[in-house]
Design a protein around this motif. Structure first.
Motif, short mmCIF file in Angstrom:
data_model
loop_
_atom_site.label_atom_id
_atom_site.label_comp_id
_atom_site.label_asym_id
_atom_site.label_seq_id
_atom_site.Cartn_x
_atom_site.Cartn_y
_atom_site.Cartn_z
N UNK A 139 -11.47 -2.22 3.10
CA UNK A 139 -10.84 -2.69 4.11
C UNK A 139 -9.32 -2.45 4.06
N UNK A 140 -8.82 -3.21 3.18
CA UNK A 140 -7.31 -3.39 3.01
C UNK A 140 -6.84 -3.96 4.14
N UNK A 141 -7.43 -4.88 4.88
CA UNK A 141 -6.87 -5.67 5.91
C UNK A 141 -5.98 -6.70 5.10
N UNK A 142 -4.70 -7.03 5.72
CA UNK A 142 -3.76 -8.11 5.30
C UNK A 142 -4.46 -9.25 4.96
N UNK A 143 -5.26 -9.93 6.06
CA UNK A 143 -5.98 -11.16 5.79
C UNK A 143 -6.78 -11.36 4.66
N UNK A 144 -7.24 -9.99 4.12
CA UNK A 144 -8.14 -10.31 2.89
C UNK A 144 -7.36 -10.70 1.65
N UNK A 145 -6.19 -10.46 1.88
CA UNK A 145 -5.41 -10.80 0.50
C UNK A 145 -4.70 -12.09 0.31
N UNK A 146 -5.02 -13.01 1.21
CA UNK A 146 -4.41 -14.35 1.28
C UNK A 146 -4.54 -14.98 0.18
N UNK A 147 -5.50 -14.90 -0.50
CA UNK A 147 -5.78 -15.68 -2.03
C UNK A 147 -4.89 -15.08 -3.08
N UNK A 148 -3.97 -14.16 -2.85
CA UNK A 148 -3.20 -13.68 -3.75
C UNK A 148 -2.18 -14.73 -4.16
N UNK A 149 -1.97 -15.77 -3.48
CA UNK A 149 -1.00 -16.99 -3.89
C UNK A 149 -1.68 -17.46 -5.32
N UNK A 150 -3.09 -17.63 -5.35
CA UNK A 150 -3.65 -18.12 -6.76
C UNK A 150 -3.01 -17.29 -7.79
N UNK A 163 0.78 -1.22 -0.02
CA UNK A 163 -0.01 0.04 0.06
C UNK A 163 0.93 1.17 -0.03
N UNK A 164 0.95 2.14 -1.05
CA UNK A 164 1.99 3.23 -1.25
C UNK A 164 1.48 4.22 -0.10
N UNK A 165 0.19 4.25 0.27
CA UNK A 165 0.10 5.47 1.04
C UNK A 165 0.30 5.00 2.58
N UNK A 166 -0.20 3.87 3.18
CA UNK A 166 -0.10 3.60 4.40
C UNK A 166 1.21 2.86 4.50
N UNK A 167 2.08 2.50 3.55
CA UNK A 167 3.40 1.98 3.73
C UNK A 167 3.21 0.68 4.50
N UNK A 168 2.32 -0.10 4.04
CA UNK A 168 1.86 -1.47 4.51
C UNK A 168 1.94 -2.72 3.53
N UNK A 169 2.55 -3.82 3.76
CA UNK A 169 2.65 -4.98 2.85
C UNK A 169 1.43 -5.56 3.04
N UNK A 170 0.62 -5.76 1.88
CA UNK A 170 -0.61 -6.42 1.70
C UNK A 170 -0.73 -7.70 1.44
N UNK A 171 0.50 -8.26 0.91
CA UNK A 171 0.71 -9.35 0.50
C UNK A 171 2.17 -9.77 0.26
#
Length: 360
Positions: free
Chosen positions: A332-343, A234-242
């Motif tokens: 939301x942009x919660x990190x847990x919401x992006x777990x399916x990024x593995x697919x 996330x380039x605004x919050x500087x958080x790794x989403x996945x």
């Protein structure tokens, strides 16, 4: 039809059929994966299939014009495979290598169509090329086959343990398809029976390669160097989403890493006013960055080196990630919401092998 002529027509027809099957399989795979580089690999095989079919017809009809025409698909197919090999491991095609190829192809074309007395019709055998044309074709074939063999060798050498057996079959098939066939063709300049033997061997090499491709199509496109990690930040919050690792990387807190990249980008943009950072080079690694300004995210890929295939893969990954998680990115942009990024990783980066037992 004599035995020798029958062997030539059969060997070239069978090899052409096998190579056409390989070309069709890789074309379908490239179409499904929307991968432009694999289209180049497929183009080589399909061009070579056309070459073999024309070659078979030339021997069957004892036709010198047909035999001369057979060189045209070769002149198209060989540049395709060399460009494929170069771009699968580099950012650009080597101008020296491609220039040498163009010079050799120009000589082969000129000698084939404009220099007389380089063909002979042998009753009971077929068409046999000789003289300077034979020498030029042998040089041309070996230049191509060295590339092809080295591609399979590097694929085998860089493959992780779980793909080692399959890449061993690929190396064996490619050696038969390239080096052994080339040697047989060279010997065939003096002992004509070796031409048919060489064509049959080429078909066997193609058949082995087809079996490998059918088992796992990714094998033809395996990355010849290491990709270590991919991050979506996330380039605004500087958080790794996945985050996903192909190899064990140093333990760095993702958010600190993300903030560092953001800081570097912001400082450079403030000073230089040249836009966002897209690449950071290090001595033994490179960071590739693909931005999506609309959703304020960036995909960051860490690898031992860059290539056109990896850069294109990162672009596709970023696009697919946004498409799959568009609603989540808008809420939301919660990190847990992006777990399916593995697919998405498995879908786009199927050519990147895993080395999780190793450390950077």
């Amino acid at each position: 039809m004599s035995i020798e002529n029958l062997l030539l027509v059969l060997s070239t027809s069978i090899t052409g059929t096998l190579v056409a099957i390989g070309g069709t399989i890789t074309f379908i795979y490239a179409f499904r994966r929307k991968n432009r580089l694999i289209f180049l690999f497929s183009a080589m095989w399909l061009s070579y299939a056309l070459f073999w079919f024309i070659d078979a017809a030339a021997h069957y009809f004892y036709s010198i014009p047909l035999m001369a025409l057979a060189i045209v698909p070769q002149l198209i197919g060989i540049p395709c495979i060399i460009i494929f090999i170069e771009l699968s491991r580099k950012e650009h095609v080597s101008p020296i290598k491609i220039s040498i190829l163009m010079i050799i192809e120009a000589l082969v074309f000129i000698i084939t169509f404009y220099v007389p007395d380089n063909w002979e019709i042998i009753p009971g055998y077929g068409i046999h090329n000789k003289g300077v044309l034979r020498i030029a074709q042998i040089i041309y074939i070996f230049y191509f086959m060295i590339f092809y063999f080295l591609w399979s060798f590097h694929t085998w050498r860089k493959a992780p343990s779980d793909l080692k057996r399959l890449t061993s079959y690929l190396l064996f098939g490619s050696t038969i398809f390239s080096i052994v066939t080339g040697v047989m063709y060279a010997i065939g300049s003096f002992i004509k029976t070796f031409n048919a033997i060489g064509f049959f061997i080429n078909g066997i090499g193609a058949f082995i390669t087809i079996l490998v491709i059918l088992k796992d199509p990714r094998i033809i496109y395996i990355l010849p160097f290491k990709a270590y990690r991919i991050l979506v930040v996330d380039t605004i919050a500087s958080v790794a989403l996945f985050k996903y690792d192909w190899a064990k990387a140093g333990e760095v807190e993702e958010n600190i890493f993300t903030m560092m990249i953001q800081a570097i980008g912001s400082v450079l943009d403030d000073i230089l006013k040249k836009g966002v950072v897209q690449e950071i080079q290090m001595d033994r690694a490179v960071l590739l960055i693909n931005h999506n300004k609309e959703n304020s995210i960036a995909s960051v890929l860490i690898a031992s080196k860059s290539s056109k295939s990896l850069r294109y893969g990162l672009k596709r990954f970023n696009e697919e990630f946004v498409r799959r998680f568009q609603r989540t990115l808008e809420s939301s942009r919660k990190v847990s919401d992006f777990n399916e990024g593995l697919k998405v990783v498995e879908q786009v980066f199927d050519f990147v092998p895993s080395y999780k037992s190793e450390i950077i």
